[in-house]
Enzyme design. Structure first.
Site, short mmCIF file in Angstrom:
data_model
loop_
_atom_site.label_atom_id
_atom_site.label_comp_id
_atom_site.label_asym_id
_atom_site.label_seq_id
_atom_site.Cartn_x
_atom_site.Cartn_y
_atom_site.Cartn_z
N ASP A 67 -8.21 8.08 9.07
CA ASP A 67 -8.49 8.87 7.87
C ASP A 67 -9.96 9.23 7.73
O ASP A 67 -10.82 8.70 8.46
CB ASP A 67 -8.00 8.10 6.63
CG ASP A 67 -8.40 6.63 6.62
OD1 ASP A 67 -9.27 6.24 7.43
OD2 ASP A 67 -7.87 5.86 5.81
N ASN A 136 -3.37 -2.09 -2.90
CA ASN A 136 -2.12 -1.57 -3.46
C ASN A 136 -1.09 -1.32 -2.35
O ASN A 136 -0.08 -0.66 -2.57
CB ASN A 136 -2.38 -0.28 -4.25
CG ASN A 136 -3.03 0.80 -3.40
OD1 ASN A 136 -3.16 0.64 -2.18
ND2 ASN A 136 -3.41 1.90 -4.02
N HIS A 138 -1.76 0.29 0.54
CA HIS A 138 -1.94 1.51 1.33
C HIS A 138 -2.34 1.18 2.77
O HIS A 138 -2.95 0.16 3.04
CB HIS A 138 -2.90 2.50 0.66
CG HIS A 138 -4.35 2.17 0.67
ND1 HIS A 138 -5.15 2.26 -0.45
CD2 HIS A 138 -5.18 1.79 1.67
CE1 HIS A 138 -6.38 1.94 -0.14
NE2 HIS A 138 -6.43 1.65 1.15
N GLU A 143 -1.25 6.36 -0.04
CA GLU A 143 -1.19 5.65 -1.31
C GLU A 143 0.26 5.46 -1.77
O GLU A 143 1.15 6.21 -1.33
CB GLU A 143 -1.95 6.46 -2.37
CG GLU A 143 -3.45 6.63 -2.09
CD GLU A 143 -4.27 5.40 -2.47
OE1 GLU A 143 -3.79 4.26 -2.29
OE2 GLU A 143 -5.40 5.58 -2.93
C1 GLP Z 1 -9.71 1.83 2.79
C2 GLP Z 1 -9.23 2.50 4.11
C3 GLP Z 1 -8.12 1.72 4.76
C4 GLP Z 1 -8.44 0.25 4.71
C5 GLP Z 1 -8.39 -0.23 3.30
C6 GLP Z 1 -8.71 -1.71 3.14
O1 GLP Z 1 -9.45 2.55 1.66
N1 GLP Z 1 -8.86 3.86 4.01
O2 GLP Z 1 -7.90 2.19 6.08
O3 GLP Z 1 -7.49 -0.47 5.47
O4 GLP Z 1 -9.22 0.55 2.47
O5 GLP Z 1 -10.07 -1.93 3.20
P1 GLP Z 1 -10.72 -3.34 3.35
O6 GLP Z 1 -10.43 -3.78 4.75
O7 GLP Z 1 -12.18 -3.12 3.12
O8 GLP Z 1 -10.09 -4.23 2.33
#
Ligand code: GLP
Length: 242
Positions: A67, A136, A138, A143
């Protein structure tokens, strides 16, 4: 689904890096699906160390990232292209021309998404997809929603995601409100999936995503249907799993 429970973040990172290293060793010209966020940072550090030791060669690897924030340039230090360059690509011998991240500067969402689906299709398919997990549920920026989106699409980020990502920006107003993300079908098409999760704040969502009902309201729950998923997490993230 394979669950690998490790003591802490450092062990989680080395276990995940070992799995990715094994993939590259077994198939030097593999296609890696890569993720951003704080969860895989340690994994990337371990991969860099393996490269520096001469144990890993990225020269034939192709990568596609999950992304990108809509509106951020590759030079913006909050863009996911910048994240990948600074955490991994700048430190190993990967050919940057073979690394792809959705084009955050393409203002035409339909075009950005179509182009990215084409790029992913041209790789011939992802061998190993690395994923983090949002609070959440995702994955990428898919989402919670009433259906699973198939291909790359433009998402309006939820308030919970904006709040979670505010820590990386000067303030909440600076967090982009939209992003381009690979879709669920593309993620599910990867031959193997590796999820990294750490910390007590992920314990509830780990339980829901991997042991609860499969629903687009918890996008990661679809991974229960994939034939080759490994979840590597620390004890805190697995604390709600008996
Ligand atoms: C972000 C990214 C995801 C990631 C998620 C969790 O929003 N788009 O690809 O897995 O959040 O992030 P973290 O590993 O910092 O908890």
């Amino acid at each position: 689904m394979r669950i690998i429970k490790t003591k802490d973040y450092a062990r989680m990172s080395s276990a995940a890096a070992n799995i990715i290293a094994a993939q590259i060793t077994l198939k030097p010209n593999c296609v890696l699906g890569l993720a951003t966020g704080s969860s895989p940072v340690g994994t990337y550090k371990e991969l860099v160390a393996k490269y520096e030791n001469g144990d890993l060669d990225f020269s034939q690897v192709t990568s596609v990232n999950l992304d990108e924030y809509k509106g951020l340039s590759p030079e913006n230090d909050q863009s996911y292209r910048y994240f990948m360059n600074t955490n991994l690509f700048n430190h190993v011998n990967i050919d940057k021309a073979k690394t792809s991240v959705p084009d955050g500067l393409e203002a035409d969402s339909d075009k950005a998404c179509r182009d990215y689906d084409e790029i992913v299709a041209k790789t011939g398919g992802v061998d190993l997809q690395l994923l983090g997990l949002g609070h959440n549920g995702h994955i990428g920026f898919n989402e919670p929603c009433d259906h699973f989106e198939k291909g790359t699409h433009c998402v309006n980020l939820t308030q919970s995601t904006i709040d979670a990502n505010t820590r990386f920006f000067e303030n909440a107003d600076m967090v982009p409100k939209q992003a381009y993300t690979m879709g669920i079908q593309t993620i599910m098409s990867a031959k193997k999936i590796l999820v990294v999760v750490s910390g007590a704040d992920k314990a509830d969502i780990v339980q829901k995503a991997f042991f609860g009902p499969i629903t687009p309201m918890v996008p990661a729950s679809i991974l229960q249907l994939h034939p080759d998923v490994t979840v590597v997490g620390d004890a805190a993230a697995f604390s709600k799993i008996s």
